[in-house]
Write a protein that holds these residues in place. Structure first.
Motif, PDB file in Angstrom:
ATOM      1  N   GLN A  16      -9.165 -15.714 -13.907  1.00  0.00           N
ATOM      2  CA  GLN A  16     -10.078 -14.610 -13.501  1.00  0.00           C
ATOM      3  C   GLN A  16      -9.860 -14.091 -12.272  1.00  0.00           C
ATOM      4  N   PRO A  17      -8.230 -13.851 -12.076  1.00  0.00           N
ATOM      5  CA  PRO A  17      -8.112 -13.435 -10.561  1.00  0.00           C
ATOM      6  C   PRO A  17      -9.267 -11.954 -10.392  1.00  0.00           C
ATOM      7  N   ASP A  18      -9.146 -11.445  -9.358  1.00  0.00           N
ATOM      8  CA  ASP A  18     -10.061 -10.024  -8.406  1.00  0.00           C
ATOM      9  C   ASP A  18      -7.777  -8.975  -8.615  1.00  0.00           C
ATOM     10  N   VAL A  19      -7.027  -9.594  -8.301  1.00  0.00           N
ATOM     11  CA  VAL A  19      -6.077  -9.006  -8.117  1.00  0.00           C
ATOM     12  C   VAL A  19      -4.656  -9.698  -8.749  1.00  0.00           C
ATOM     13  N   ILE A  20      -3.929  -9.286  -9.133  1.00  0.00           N
ATOM     14  CA  ILE A  20      -2.484  -9.824  -9.445  1.00  0.00           C
ATOM     15  C   ILE A  20      -1.258  -9.506  -9.010  1.00  0.00           C
ATOM     16  N   SER A  21      -0.691 -10.322  -8.067  1.00  0.00           N
ATOM     17  CA  SER A  21       0.601 -10.103  -7.810  1.00  0.00           C
ATOM     18  C   SER A  21       2.177 -10.241  -8.870  1.00  0.00           C
ATOM     19  N   MET A  22       2.532  -8.890  -9.613  1.00  0.00           N
ATOM     20  CA  MET A  22       3.268  -9.416 -10.448  1.00  0.00           C
ATOM     21  C   MET A  22       5.154  -9.465 -10.384  1.00  0.00           C
ATOM     22  N   ASP A  23       5.580  -9.660 -10.092  1.00  0.00           N
ATOM     23  CA  ASP A  23       7.260 -10.268 -10.857  1.00  0.00           C
ATOM     24  C   ASP A  23       7.747  -8.761 -12.113  1.00  0.00           C
ATOM     25  N   ILE A  24       8.551  -8.060 -11.562  1.00  0.00           N
ATOM     26  CA  ILE A  24       9.253  -7.404 -12.585  1.00  0.00           C
ATOM     27  C   ILE A  24      10.481  -7.539 -13.739  1.00  0.00           C
ATOM     28  N   ILE A  41       8.096 -12.687 -21.835  1.00  0.00           N
ATOM     29  CA  ILE A  41       7.696 -10.650 -21.539  1.00  0.00           C
ATOM     30  C   ILE A  41       7.952 -10.477 -19.934  1.00  0.00           C
ATOM     31  N   ASP A  42       8.925  -9.127 -20.247  1.00  0.00           N
ATOM     32  CA  ASP A  42       9.082  -8.845 -18.385  1.00  0.00           C
ATOM     33  C   ASP A  42       7.709  -8.641 -17.405  1.00  0.00           C
ATOM     34  N   GLY A  43       8.202  -7.663 -16.998  1.00  0.00           N
ATOM     35  CA  GLY A  43       6.427  -7.358 -16.177  1.00  0.00           C
ATOM     36  C   GLY A  43       5.996  -6.005 -16.571  1.00  0.00           C
ATOM     37  N   LEU A  44       6.712  -5.215 -17.093  1.00  0.00           N
ATOM     38  CA  LEU A  44       6.377  -4.598 -17.605  1.00  0.00           C
ATOM     39  C   LEU A  44       5.698  -4.414 -18.517  1.00  0.00           C
TER      40      LEU A  44
END
Length: 355
Positions: free
Chosen positions: A50-58, A63-66
């Protein structure tokens, strides 16, 4: 003291993942709750940690980041900051589409600890994670589909009704801007009868890619603004990274590295004020989604100069900061959900259309 912000990292490169983990661990306001290497793993872990924010590699395997962003926004909406390589065209395109899918911002991938830009890049990553964690996100819906309540507006100098039509449009946004611009400008015809000057708050390294992406998804021609160019109808001129974009004397585009205005460069207020000064009632100003108050004071200058001014309604804004500031200042002649702005804009530039 409030609890630290819970961060989940999604990054397939072990080296970059470890570097991001180190960067997050240095900020006492952030707490790393998961670091995963794939979109599939992120989708499994998000409900547990249950994160408050996610750092997303694209650029992820499988399954890609999109697609991961799309699924997260559909299943468990969470603020997402895209971490992207600013020099890879394919990565930039996916990043911009991730913003359309619900991600909130895009920042540069971290550089090694020995790199001269390490501290600046690290600070920007942590700042974006902190700021975006506070943005309320919901399951993706049709932007502007809600019925907006009319916003009472004050009496200010009326537009000249003797046939004065806008000859130039100035538009600005911050958080949530790229998808908003795609929808707004995408609803305009290629032969739109006025040039558009555009300010988007975004890292300087991404501006060329943003302009190229927008050029590929809207009918109008989009390019980075260049000093001394006369703006043409049917063209969109995007403020360069870390440069102000203004309308200069003689109606020519001017870009400059003058001091930030209200902490912003490019500044929406600087753009709007220049349009008020040079174009007066022949300008048209639009302030869209974004954090802070940039643009509100400049939009008021435009309205006082007799220009037609619009602000995005709270019902469609990803972040109701900049438009709200314009409403508080009574700078907006109309306040509309995003999908109603283009039709209003088209009517405004037609002879005999309502102002």
């Amino acid at each position: 003291m409030s609890a630290p912000i819970r961060v989940m990292l999604v990054e397939d490169s072990l080296v970059v993942r470890q570097l991001l983990a180190h960067i997050v661990s240095r900020d006492p306001r952030l707490a790393l709750v998961a670091a995963v290497s794939s979109g599939e793993e992120a989708l499994r872990e998000i409900h547990r940690v249950q994160p408050d924010v996610i750092s997303m590699d694209i650029r992820l395997p499988g399954i890609d980041g999109l697609e991961t962003t799309r699924r997260i926004m559909a299943e468990r909406p969470t603020p997402i900051v895209v971490i992207a390589d600013a020099v890879e065209d394919a990565s930039l395109k996916i990043s911009m589409n991730a913003l359309r899918a619900g991600a909130l911002s895009v920042v540069e991938k971290p550089v090694g600890t020995g790199h001269r830009a390490y501290e600046a890049v690290s600070d920007e990553i942590c700042t974006q994670l902190r700021i975006m964690s506070a943005v309320p996100v919901i399951r993706r819906r049709a932007i502007g589909a809600e019925r907006a309540r009319p916003v009472p507006l004050p009496d200010l100098p009326a537009r000249d009704e003797a046939g004065v039509l806008p000859t130039l449009v100035a538009v600005a946004a911050s958080t949530g801007g790229p998808p908003a611009f795609a929808r707004l400008i995408g609803a305009l015809p290629a032969d739109f009868p006025a040039p558009i000057l555009l300010v988007q708050h975004m890292g300087a390294a991404f501006m060329d890619g943003f302009a190229a992406w927008l050029n590929g998804v809207v009918p109008l021609a989009v390019e980075i603004a260049r000093d001394g160019v006369r703006p043409l109808p049917g063209h969109v001129y995007v403020a360069p990274g870390d440069r102000h974009l203004v309308l200069g004397s003689g109606g020519l585009i001017a870009v400059s590295d003058e001091a930030p205005v209200g902490g912003q460069r490019p500044s929406a207020t600087a753009l709007f004020r220049s349009v008020a000064r040079v174009a007066g009632p022949r300008g048209l100003g639009i302030l869209l989604t974004g954090m802070g108050e940039d643009g509100a004071a400049g939009l008021l200058d435009m309205r006082m100069a007799g220009a037609f001014t619009l602000a995005e309604h709270e019902s469609s804004a990803v972040v109701y900061g900049m438009p709200a500031a314009a409403v508080r200042l009574r700078a907006a002649g109309s306040v509309l959900p995003l999908d109603l702005i283009a039709p209003r804009l088209l009517r405004a530039v037609q002879p005999g259309g309502p102002r």
